[in-house]
Scaffold this active site. Structure first.
Site, PDB file in Angstrom:
ATOM      1  N   HIS A 157       7.690   2.529  -5.558  1.00  0.00           N
ATOM      2  CA  HIS A 157       8.150   3.610  -4.672  1.00  0.00           C
ATOM      3  C   HIS A 157       7.001   4.569  -4.328  1.00  0.00           C
ATOM      4  O   HIS A 157       7.231   5.746  -4.044  1.00  0.00           O
ATOM      5  CB  HIS A 157       9.294   4.410  -5.304  1.00  0.00           C
ATOM      6  CG  HIS A 157      10.437   3.559  -5.759  1.00  0.00           C
ATOM      7  ND1 HIS A 157      11.466   3.159  -4.930  1.00  0.00           N
ATOM      8  CD2 HIS A 157      10.714   3.006  -6.976  1.00  0.00           C
ATOM      9  CE1 HIS A 157      12.323   2.418  -5.604  1.00  0.00           C
ATOM     10  NE2 HIS A 157      11.891   2.297  -6.849  1.00  0.00           N
ATOM     11  N   SER A 279     -15.757   8.527  14.076  1.00  0.00           N
ATOM     12  CA  SER A 279     -14.956   9.287  15.026  1.00  0.00           C
ATOM     13  C   SER A 279     -15.805   9.668  16.221  1.00  0.00           C
ATOM     14  O   SER A 279     -17.011   9.913  16.091  1.00  0.00           O
ATOM     15  CB  SER A 279     -14.406  10.542  14.349  1.00  0.00           C
ATOM     16  OG  SER A 279     -13.903  11.455  15.308  1.00  0.00           O
TER      17      SER A 279
END
Length: 431
Positions: A157, A279
């Site tokens: 989870h 970037s």
């Protein structure tokens, strides 16, 4: 465009309609063209075996087919909009070079079984590549699993759960890709059936030598029923995409792990610089774009399969709808295999950050060990579970990740990854 093979004297051709009918078929046929030529040679041999073409004609036809293949590879012959499709191009070329002998080459076959056999040969080639890639990924994972294990938090989870290790992580994906190797082999066996000689789906009034073409083209068996040959179009393509998709699902989960593990918040993994990009505005950024696109790549394979499935809402017999299966099949296979091809090197060169992984192992992650130890000593497991839950924050006292892994003696877990078993499974798939 050259005159279509089906042209009759009383049929008027509308250029706009022909453009719609052809679509990008002739461009897509470039992918299958060499296989179409190979199948044409086997068909010519079969016709010679039953006396439909002479030995001299067969020799001439095969010679010209070889020349056409060489010209296509060299770029001297271009499959373009002069032709309705690749099948028409082959017949036009042979007729141009050999006259009546070229006009005989289509005897006993249809473009239906012609594209079936060319596609089937191409699909076998794709599965061979899939098998090799899955095998390579499995081998890299086994090699890295055999290296000294470094403790790694195990998650359920997306929450910290128990102590795991880099060896367990790699062993998990090793077994997954061993199964994917087997899946590729099983799918190859499923589709390894020769459809050539089924014509338009109902056979022909000639004793075609289908045994010869089956052997000459390297098929395992003959696809017996002409009707089933048509029914299998799309079904077999979907089976191949499903085999690729099974591998891509495992790759998606692997890529998800790496996407998380490379974040600053986890900082468990460093990727080779070639697998990251920068970037356009932020000078500080190195982005795991390759991993993210590997994670996304299953979508292309699944979309291709879905598109073909949607086309198959058809009655028996050939329907022109199936022409649209080519593009999705080609794109799905090519994209999936291209993604898988990047994985062996990526896994071989990624680096674990041991310090960050050890720092992420918290005391409560030993609580399961405590509960099972108490159960093994005779305490009912549910009572041991509740007691361990109450003291979870101190469960790590006197314990280490290595000790937890060494005590995990169930087969395949931390104490024994059973890598020898996995190596044997992979070796058993050698052909």
């Amino acid at each position: 465009m050259t005159q279509p093979l089906w042209q009759k004297s009383d049929v008027k051709i509308d250029a706009r309609i022909m453009t719609f009918l052809a679509g990008d078929d002739v461009i897509l046929d470039r992918e299958f063209f060499l296989h179409d030529i190979t199948a044409s040679k086997a068909h010519v041999e079969g016709l010679a075996n039953i006396g439909v073409v002479s030995a001299d004609e067969a020799d001439a036809l095969k010679r010209e087919l070889d020349v056409l293949a060489d010209d296509f590879r060299a770029g001297a012959f271009v499959l373009d909009d002069r032709f309705e499709d690749g099948h028409s191009a082959i017949e036009a070329r042979l007729t141009e070079r050999l006259g009546d002998a070229g006009r005989r080459v289509h005897t006993g076959r249809s473009r239906n079984d012609q594209i079936l056999v060319a596609t089937r040969l191409w699909l076998k080639e794709q599965l061979g590549e899939l098998e090799a890639l899955c095998r390579a990924i499995a081998q890299v994972c086994l090699d890295r699993a055999a290296q000294p294990a470094v403790p790694l938090p195990g998650y359920t989870h997306l929450q910290r759960a128990v102590v795991s290790s880099t060896g367990m992580w790699f062993a998990g994906f090793a077994e997954a890709f061993i199964d994917n190797t087997l899946r590729a082999q099983q799918t190859a066996s499923l589709i390894d059936a020769n459809p050539l000689g089924t014509a338009a789906g109902y056979g022909v009034n000639l004793p075609l030598d289908r045994g010869h073409t089956t052997k000459a083209l390297g098929f395992e068996r003959m696809q017996v029923s002409p009707i089933y040959a048509q029914l299998s179009r799309g079904k077999f393509e979907m089976a191949v995409l499903e085999a690729i998709g099974a591998a891509m699902l495992d790759l998606r989960r692997l890529a998800w792990d790496l996407s998380l593990f490379t974040t600053a918040e986890f900082n468990f993994v460093s990727l080779p610089s070639e697998y990251t990009t920068g970037s356009s505005i932020m000078p500080n950024k190195r982005n795991p774009d390759v991993v993210e696109l590997l994670r996304a790549s299953y979508a292309s394979v699944a979309a291709a399969r879905t598109e073909i499935e949607q086309l198959l809402s058809l009655p028996s017999g050939y329907q022109r709808d199936l022409q649209f299966s080519k593009g999705s099949l080609f794109h799905g296979c090519r994209h999936g295999l291209a993604a898988l091809a990047l994985v062996p090197d990526l896994l071989a060169r990624m680096a674990w950050n041991e310090g960050a992984m050890r720092a992420a192992i918290e005391p409560a992650m030993y609580a399961t060990d405590v509960a099972i130890e108490q159960a093994a000593a005779g305490v009912p497991f549910r009572d041991a579970y509740r007691a361990a839950a109450e003291t979870a924050k101190s469960a790590g006292e006197g314990r280490s990740p290595e000790g937890s892994l060494e005590a995990r003696v169930s087969p395949g877990s931390g104490h024994d990854l059973c890598l020898d078993v996995l190596h044997q499974r992979l070796a058993s798939l050698d052909r």
